[in-house]
Structures are given as structure tokens and as C-alpha cells.
Design an enzyme around this catalytic site. Structure first.
Site, short mmCIF file in Angstrom:
data_model
loop_
_atom_site.label_atom_id
_atom_site.label_comp_id
_atom_site.label_asym_id
_atom_site.label_seq_id
_atom_site.Cartn_x
_atom_site.Cartn_y
_atom_site.Cartn_z
N ASP A 498 -15.75 -16.87 90.38
CA ASP A 498 -14.71 -17.34 89.47
C ASP A 498 -14.00 -16.10 88.90
O ASP A 498 -14.64 -15.14 88.47
CB ASP A 498 -15.33 -18.17 88.35
CG ASP A 498 -14.24 -18.80 87.49
OD1 ASP A 498 -13.20 -19.19 88.06
OD2 ASP A 498 -14.42 -18.88 86.26
N GLU A 542 -8.95 -21.02 90.49
CA GLU A 542 -9.31 -19.61 90.63
C GLU A 542 -10.76 -19.44 91.11
O GLU A 542 -11.32 -18.35 91.03
CB GLU A 542 -9.11 -18.88 89.30
CG GLU A 542 -10.11 -19.27 88.20
CD GLU A 542 -9.68 -20.51 87.43
OE1 GLU A 542 -10.23 -20.78 86.35
OE2 GLU A 542 -8.75 -21.23 87.89
#
Length: 627
Positions: A498, A542
Site C-alpha cells: 500500500d 493505491e
């Protein structure tokens, strides 16, 4: 009084047969027998050859139709998957009809053939659809806006999808009442509708529908359809023998497409009704379908190809029936008909020519036999007269015996047969060349379809922004790797990654800068993970996921650290991050040996927990867990 030897001579003459009969009759019987057997074998060989040619032609035609139809059906599925993905990721707003129409125009540019409408119907009754226009403008946009529910507004649009001119307004249109909407709601998953009439009842269509849910509630339905008339046009473009026909039917016997030019539905004052194959205006289609329905007690039991010979009022027909498509909501049958007369006419003409030549041969041979018999009889008579003259004591010399010269007609007949053989050889050579040409064309079409399928698969499995594998490809590959690792007893590792504080990055630097940032992070991950068996995928937003087959926890930790350092080395400025002045990532690592007692969800959940633990401990690090 006749002497005894003279009496015996007379009795012997009465019982004996003429020399001409002895020579001619067996000779003619041999000729007739030989000609008859040769002609029959030639006719039978011609029939077998025709059967093989017809079977091969039917298979080639069926393969072309099947590949064309499968290609047509694949396009709407891919279109709906792309649109559904953007709706789920909120790149498309289901309430923004203008945004949806521009998106549908872009899809029309990508997929130029095989589709008619691309539409989305909201649960609140609003509706947007885009189709190609047949007029001077490229597209038509159909809208049911929120401020005019029940009114279908049709606009002309330019090549970019901008509205130019209002065409008309149709009343009493509610997308929620259309068959495709009901089918999607009832199925609750992507599926095909039944065949239905368009709203304007000008043609038949079929749609692939995709219900969109948010938080367990129905938002609306995506639908992509195409005209069945396009399949009929393809069938009509095929050359099926000389007068052959092909048609596609549903299991209830209703026509889907036909190579015979006719309307597939009938408009009455109260309704629009589709016609069955037995009601076709084509006598051939009608009679063959009636025979098949009685032969198989309907069409529902036909689950494999059949080769049949059917008698109709037009003569005997070679018929092939086979399942064409069997998917959710679709179960079609393909029937290819080739009249026997298309090929047997040439066989009959050859048989007639052969019979004429055989008759000429028989007559000439009979005449030659008679001439030879007369020549031999005269010679024997002269020898008898000479012997009788010697017996009578007359020693005068006899006439000289002359031999008949050769007969030229036999040479001529041989030349005729040689010419006929050369003509047959030339005909077969032409047929073989035609077959090779057809095989080459089929191979070319097959290659084109394979390339198209590869392109469609690329669009469906690759993330457009990062060019990494998308979520769908990740799930497919993880399931495959899980099964292989379970069978081999190897480790399977998963890394969830992440980008730290990416929302702050997007909010302050802008979404375009955020996209570039994700592309750079994806590039750095490729540099850190270069094994062909490893898969890097964009997991969502993301988040990224890396599948590492046959990697234990220590190896996965090493790769995770490589990824973290690789992203740091990019030195992408991020002054709004509390972690670092540059963009960093947090990673969760898990590795285990799959067994029947656990599922893939355990691997994903464990890696996800490790990721949250890495975030909780300050980010810009990895945490690992194993089972």
C-alpha cells in the site's frame, strides 16, 4: 436313298450353331458385363466422393459460423466487464448520464463491429444509451433524464460524443420495464437475455446484461446488444455449395438467423411475433426443420452433431445439425443444408456421357466382330471348297487367302478415352486447388480470430493505468498458483503493498500526479520482482499484490524489502507525508503451504493483517506472518 454317313452329316448340321453366333454372342456379353460393372463402380465411387466433399464442406461452413458467432458474443461481455469495473472503482458516476454517454462512445471507437446499443438503466428510471447512426452524424445518444422520466430523448452526437441536435422524443419508455432489465434483476449476475424486439420493433436483438450493485443494493443494469440481422447477413454472404442454406434456431424452434432473406418476425396489430423455422418462407428450411423436429421429438435433446439425409419436395438434402452456443441464457442450434442435386447433377451428366461412349463402343465392337466372323467364314468356306475339290480329284490351285487390315476406329476410341481421362484429371486438379484455397482462407480467418481474442483478453486482464495485471487476473493467477502449490506441496507467498498516505498525495498534488506516482511505483516493483513465475497486480486504488509461487517466508521478506527500497530510491517528493519526505510503501507478507483444510482467503487475510500491522508500526516497512 441317303447314305448313313450323309445322314449323320445332315443331323450334325442341324444341331450345330453358326460360327458367327459362336464368336459374336460371347464377345458382346463380355463387353456388356464389363461396361455395366465399370459404370456401376464409377457411379458408386462418385457418390462416395460427393458424400466426403459435402461432409467436409458442411464442417468448414459450420466452423466459420461458430467462430463468427463466438466472436460476436465475446464483444458484449468484454464491454460490460470494462464498464462494470469503472463503475465499481467509481471512475464512472452512474448518475452522470453525460459522463456515461462519453464513455460508451469511447467503447464504440474501440469495438467497431459486433455491437448496436451500449446502455445503462438506473434503478430510479433514468437511462442512457449510445448507438451508431446511419445518417450524417456518427452517433445517436438516447436519454431518459431525471427531470423527464418516461420520455426517451434521442440526440445526434459527433465523433467525441457531444450532443449536436435533438432528433425526437418517444413517450412511455421506462428501462425498468424492458426485457433486458428484468432478466438482469432476475438473474442477479451477468447473463444473456432472451431474443426480443427493440423498442421501435424494427428488428430482433439480444443483450448481455450486467447488474450493478452497491452495498448490496441494485444501482442499475448495464446492457450491450447487437442485431441478429448481422448474423443473418453473415450467413447470406457464405457460399454453401450452389443452392445450400444455413440457419440458426433456438431450442423452441424459433429462428435466430437464416441465410434465406426473410423477416424473422411478424408484426400484427396487437403484437410482434417471431416465426419458427417450420414457418419459414424458404421451403427448404421449413421442410427440413419439420423433419428434424419429428425425428428428434423437438430440439431440446440434440446435444451433439448429426449428419442426416432428408427427403424433401426439392429432392434429397444433406443436413448437418449441431449445437452452436450453450451459455447462460443462450442455447442455439446450427443447421447446414446442402442439396444432393448440387453435386449429383454432374455425376448424372458424367454417367450419361459414359453410357453414350459405351454404346458407341458396343456398336463398333459388334460390327468388327461380325466383319471378322464373315472374314473367317469366307476363309473356312474357301478351304472347304478347296478340300472338296481335291477329294473330287480336281487339283487346280485355289484362291489366295487375304488378311483384313487393322480397324482405325479402335485407335480413335482410345484417343477419345485418353482425352476424357485428361479432362477428368484437370477437373480433379482444379477441385484440389479450390480445396487448398479454402483451407488457406480458413487458416487466415482462424489466425485473425486468435489475434482478436488475444487482444480482448489483454484488455480484460491488464490494468490500463499501470499496465500491471488487474484484479481479475490476480484472482485467476492466485487460484491457479494455490492449486499447483497444494498439489506439489510447495510454499506460496503473497505480498500486499500500500502506498503510504496516498490520499494526501492526491489531494495536494492532484489526481494526474497521483496517476504518474502509481505508474512509477509499478515500474519500480517490476524492477524488484523479475521472476517470470511471479505476478504483480494492481489490487485496487493505491494497493498492489504480488503472488510468489514456491517462495518461503524468508524469500518473500527479502523481496518485500527489495520493493520497499526500490520505491524509496525513486525519491518521489511527498511533503505532506508524516512518514518521510518521499513516497514510501508499507507491505504485508505471508507464506504458507496450501492444504485442503485452509482456503485462499486465509492467505489474503493474513497478508492483509500483516499490512495493517506495518501501517500501525509507523509505515515504510514490512511485516510478515506465516501459518
Amino acid at each position: 436313298m441317303v447314305q448313313p454317313n450323309c445322314q449323320q452329316q445332315l443331323i450334325h448340321q442341324r444341331r450345330s450353331m453358326p460360327l458367327q453366333l459362336v464368336l459374336v454372342v460371347p464377345f458382346m456379353l463380355q463387353i456388356c458385363t464389363t461396361v455395366g460393372i465399370t459404370g456401376w463402380l464409377s457411379f458408386r465411387s462418385g457418390q462416395q466422393t460427393i458424400q466426403e466433399i459435402v461432409t467436409r464442406l458442411q464442417q468448414e461452413v459450420s466452423e466459420r459460423i461458430i467462430k463468427y458467432t463466438q466472436n460476436y458474443l465475446a464483444v458484449p461481455i468484454v464491454i460490460n466487464q470494462l464498464s462494470a469495473s469503472e463503475l465499481r472503482t467509481r471512475q464512472l458516476n452512474p448518475q452522470n448520464l453525460d459522463q456515461l454517454s462519453h464513455h460508451f462512445v469511447d467503447l464504440h471507437h474501440v469495438f467497431r463491429q459486433g455491437i448496436n446499443h451500449i446502455s445503462f438503466g438506473n434503478q430510479d428510471g433514468t437511462y442512457v444509451a449510445v448507438r451508431r447512426s446511419r445518417g450524417q452524424y456518427p452517433f445517436e445518444v438516447l436519454l431518459v433524464p431525471s427531470n423527464a422520466l418516461g420520455q426517451l430523448h434521442t440526440y445526434y452526437a459527433n465523433d467525441r460524443g457531444d450532443l449536436i441536435k435533438k432528433r425526437r422524443i418517444s413517450l412511455d419508455y421506462d428501462p425498468r420495464q424492458r426485457p433486458w432489465y428484468h432478466q438482469a434483476v432476475q438473474a442477479g449476475k451477468p447473463s444473456w437475455t432472451g431474443i426480443y424486439n427493440y423498442f421501435d420493433a424494427t428488428t430482433l436483438g439480444i443483450s448481455h446484461v450486467y447488474p450493478i450493485y452497491a452495498s448490496g443494493k441494485l444501482q442499475g443494469v448495464l446492457a450491450t446488444d447487437f442485431d441478429l440481422a448481422d448474423i443473418s447477413k453473415f450467413l447470406q454472404s457464405l457460399k454453401i455449395g450452389k443452392t445450400g442454406q444455413a440457419f440458426i434456431i433456438e431450442r423452441n424452434g424459433q429462428l435466430v438467423a437464416s441465410s434465406y432473406k426473410e423477416n424473422l418476425f411478424v408484426i400484427t396489430p396487437t403484437s410482434t411475433e417471431r416465426i419458427t423455422a417450420s414457418q419459414s418462407q424458404s421451403v427448404l428450411v421449413s421442410q427440413v426443420s419439420t423433419y428434424l423436429q419429428s425425428q428428434f421429438d423437438g430440439f431440446k435433446r440434440i446435444n451433439r452433431p448429426y449428419q442426416l439425409s432428408v427427403n424433401t419436395s426439392s429432392g434429397r438434402q444433406f443436413v448437418q445439425i449441431m449445437p452452436l452456443v450453450q451459455e447462460n441464457g443462450i442455447s442455439w442450434l446450427l443447421v447446414v443444408i446442402i442439396p444432393r442435386a448440387d453435386f449429383m447433377a454432374e455425376i448424372y451428366r458424367n454417367a450419361q456421357v459414359t453410357a453414350v461412349f459405351c454404346a458407341i463402343t458396343l456398336v463398333l465392337s459388334s460390327l468388327v466382330g461380325l466383319l471378322i466372323c464373315r472374314w473367317i467364314s469366307r476363309s473356312m468356306l474357301r478351304f472347304s471348297q478347296a478340300a472338296q475339290a481335291i477329294a473330287d480329284g480336281k487339283l487346280s490351285p485355289t484362291d489366295t487367302y487375304t488378311i483384313t487390315p487393322p480397324i482405325a476406329e479402335i485407335v480413335t476410341l482410345a484417343q477419345v478415352f485418353d482425352q476424357m481421362q485428361q479432362q477428368l484429371q484437370a477437373s480433379f486438379a482444379t477441385l484440389e486447388q479450390t480445396n487448398r484455397t479454402l483451407e488457406t482462407q480458413v487458416a487466415q480467418r482462424t489466425l485473425e480470430l486468435q489475434r482478436a481474442n488475444q487482444a480482448l483478453y489483454q484488455l480484460a486482464t491488464v490494468d490500463e493505468l499501470t499496465q500491471l495485471a488487474n484484479r481479475r487476473r490476480f484472482e485467476e493467477y492466485l487460484a491457479q498458483a494455490w492449486q499447483q502449490a497444494q498439489q506439489a506441496g510447495h510454499h506460496l507467498a503473497l505480498i500486499l503493498c500500500d502506498v503510504d498516505c496516498f490520499k494526501a498525495y492526491n489531494d495536494n498534488y492532484g489526481h494526474r500526479a497521483g496517476d504518474i506516482c502509481l505508474q512509477q511505483v509499478a515500474w519500480s516493483m517490476r524492477q524488484a520482482v523479475q521472476q517470470p513465475s511471479n505476478l504483480i497486480a494492481r489490487y485496487g486504488g493505491e494497493e498492489f499484490a504480488i503472488v510468489l509461487p514456491a517462495i518461503n517466508l524468508a524469500g518473500a521478506e527479502h523481496i518485500a524489502e527489495e520493493i520497499r527500497q526500490s520505491v524509496c530510491w525513486l525519491r518521489i517528493s511527498h511533503e505532506y507525508s508524516p512518514v518521510s519526505a518521499y513516497v514510501t510503501v508499507s507491505l504485508g507478507v505471508c507464506s504458507l503451504v496450501p492444504n485442503p483444510d485452509i482456503t485462499m482467503d486465509v492467505l489474503i487475510d493474513t497478508a492483509d493483517k500483516a499490512l495493517y500491522e506495518a501501517k500501525a508500526n509507523g509505515r515504510n516497512r514490512f511485516m510478515a506472518r506465516s501459518l
